[in-house]
Design an enzyme around this catalytic site. Structure first.
Site, PDB file in Angstrom:
ATOM      1  N   THR A  42      -4.727  10.273  -1.064  1.00 51.25           N
ATOM      2  CA  THR A  42      -4.608   9.951   0.363  1.00 51.25           C
ATOM      3  C   THR A  42      -3.566  10.853   1.017  1.00 51.25           C
ATOM      4  OG1 THR A  42      -5.292   7.699  -0.091  1.00 51.25           O
ATOM      5  CG2 THR A  42      -4.252   8.080   2.028  1.00 51.25           C
ATOM      6  N   GLU A  60       0.815  -1.224   0.000  1.00 50.47           N
ATOM      7  CA  GLU A  60       0.000   0.000   0.000  1.00 50.47           C
ATOM      8  C   GLU A  60       0.841   1.264   0.000  1.00 50.47           C
ATOM      9  OE1 GLU A  60      -3.729   1.395   0.283  1.00 50.47           O
ATOM     10  OE2 GLU A  60      -3.503   1.034   2.429  1.00 50.47           O
TER      11      GLU A  60
HETATM   12  N1  HSE Z   1      -7.123   5.918   7.528  1.00 46.66           N
HETATM   13  C1  HSE Z   1      -6.728   6.366   6.230  1.00 46.66           C
HETATM   14  C2  HSE Z   1      -7.036   7.849   6.086  1.00 46.66           C
HETATM   15  C3  HSE Z   1      -7.460   5.585   5.197  1.00 46.66           C
HETATM   16  O1  HSE Z   1      -8.150   8.250   6.452  1.00 46.66           O
HETATM   17  O2  HSE Z   1      -6.181   8.602   5.635  1.00 46.66           O
HETATM   18  C4  HSE Z   1      -7.138   6.015   3.791  1.00 46.66           C
HETATM   19  O3  HSE Z   1      -6.658   4.978   3.044  1.00 46.66           O
END
Ligand code: HSE
Length: 304
Positions: free
Chosen positions: A181, A126
């Site tokens: 992200t 990832e």
């Molecule tokens: N926990 C992570 C975020 C999930 O909210 O940035 C995103 O892949």
């Protein structure tokens, strides 16, 4: 000897409001399929989807590379990837490919790795798309159901969700940044108030209790996040209205799915889920945004 293995892994929703980077739930909205075939040497990637095919920049490619190195496997691997989970919309797209690959590799070489080890390898892949490792999506995609990610050392706790838990996910048709992200993690505050932390912690604890007690209403009512959601919601057109509409239509709780921009509403099977979906679409429409709504339920993890 097996020479080829195909594994399907589900989409997932991370955070569930207050459980930032800790909670994940596998959902049956979309699936990625990965087929690993033994070859003479090297790592090759075959796909019809618009994803990187250089193994170094590809989630599945990195998982294979790391597992090959760790288990001293000399053979080459061909990775065939069929994307079903839309990339960049907060439903664990890269995690689904990574999860399917780790599970397929384990089966191809008969490694019989435990859940935590599979999650760790999937998480290492990832990194290709998120920049940092966080295990909430991959853990859900590998193991299925609801997961709590405990780190240092990694220990994923899995809870079987209530069979009547239902979600409606609204996926807005908007342009998302390339490294979405990373971008949406950049807007999160570095410091938080103690009172906010207490509120989030109490809701997170109640969500866990809701899964243990198989109570969709307790889960949904506790999907309240006063830290991450307020910082990210400006990235989703019409978010406030989408949420308000879904609650009015009967959803127990609504939040951003993972890092967004999809919005997820939690409810139960006896509710009018179509009405909730329509209400969410209307919220997006008010902000001149089209969306796709999918009614879904918890999924099992990556499997053949
Ligand atoms: N926990 C992570 C975020 C999930 O909210 O940035 C995103 O892949």
């Amino acid at each position: 000897m097996v020479s080829k293995v195909t594994v399907k892994a589900p989409s997932s929703t991370a955070n569930l409001g207050p459980g930032f980077d800790v909670f994940g739930l596998a959902i049956d909205a979309f699936y990625d399929t990965v087929t690993l075939t033994k070859t003479k040497k090297g790592i090759t990637i075959i796909t019809d989807d618009e994803i990187p095919t250089n193994p170094e920049n590809n989630t599945a490619g990195l998982v294979v590379k790391n597992m090959k190195r760790k288990f001293k496997i000399k053979e080459g691997i061909e990775i065939k990837i069929e994307k079903g989970v839309p990339a960049g919309f907060g439903m664990g797209s890269s995690a689904a490919s990574a999860a399917a690959t780790a599970v397929a590799f384990d089966k191809l070489f008969g490694l019989r790795l435990d859940g935590n080890t599979l999650v760790e390898f999937a998480g290492s892949g990832e990194k290709a798309s998120a920049g940092t490792v966080h295990y909430d999506n991959v853990a859900a995609s590998v193991l299925g159901g609801f997961v709590i990610v405990k780190t240092n050392p990694l220990n994923v706790i899995r809870i079987e969700p209530p069979t009547n838990l239902r979600m409606c996910i609204a996926v807005p048709k908007i342009e998302v940044p390339k490294k979405k992200t990373k971008v949406s993690r950049g807007v999160i505050p570095k410091k938080i108030k103690l009172a906010d932390s207490i509120l989030n912690l109490s809701n997170a604890a109640a969500i866990v209790a809701g899964f243990m007690k198989k109570d969709p209403e307790l889960i949904g009512n506790s999907i309240k996040d006063v830290i991450i959601e307020p910082a990210r919601q400006h990235m989703i057109p019409g978010f406030v209205k989408v949420k308000e509409n879904a609650i009015k239509a009967g959803a127990f709780g609504v939040t951003i799915s993972g890092a967004g921009p999809s919005v997820i509403a939690f409810s139960k099977s006896s509710a009018n889920l179509k009405k909730i979906g329509l209400a969410m679409s209307r919220g997006f429409a008010d902000a001149n945004t089209e969306c796709q709504t999918v009614i879904c339920k918890p999924s099992k993890g990556a499997s053949k």
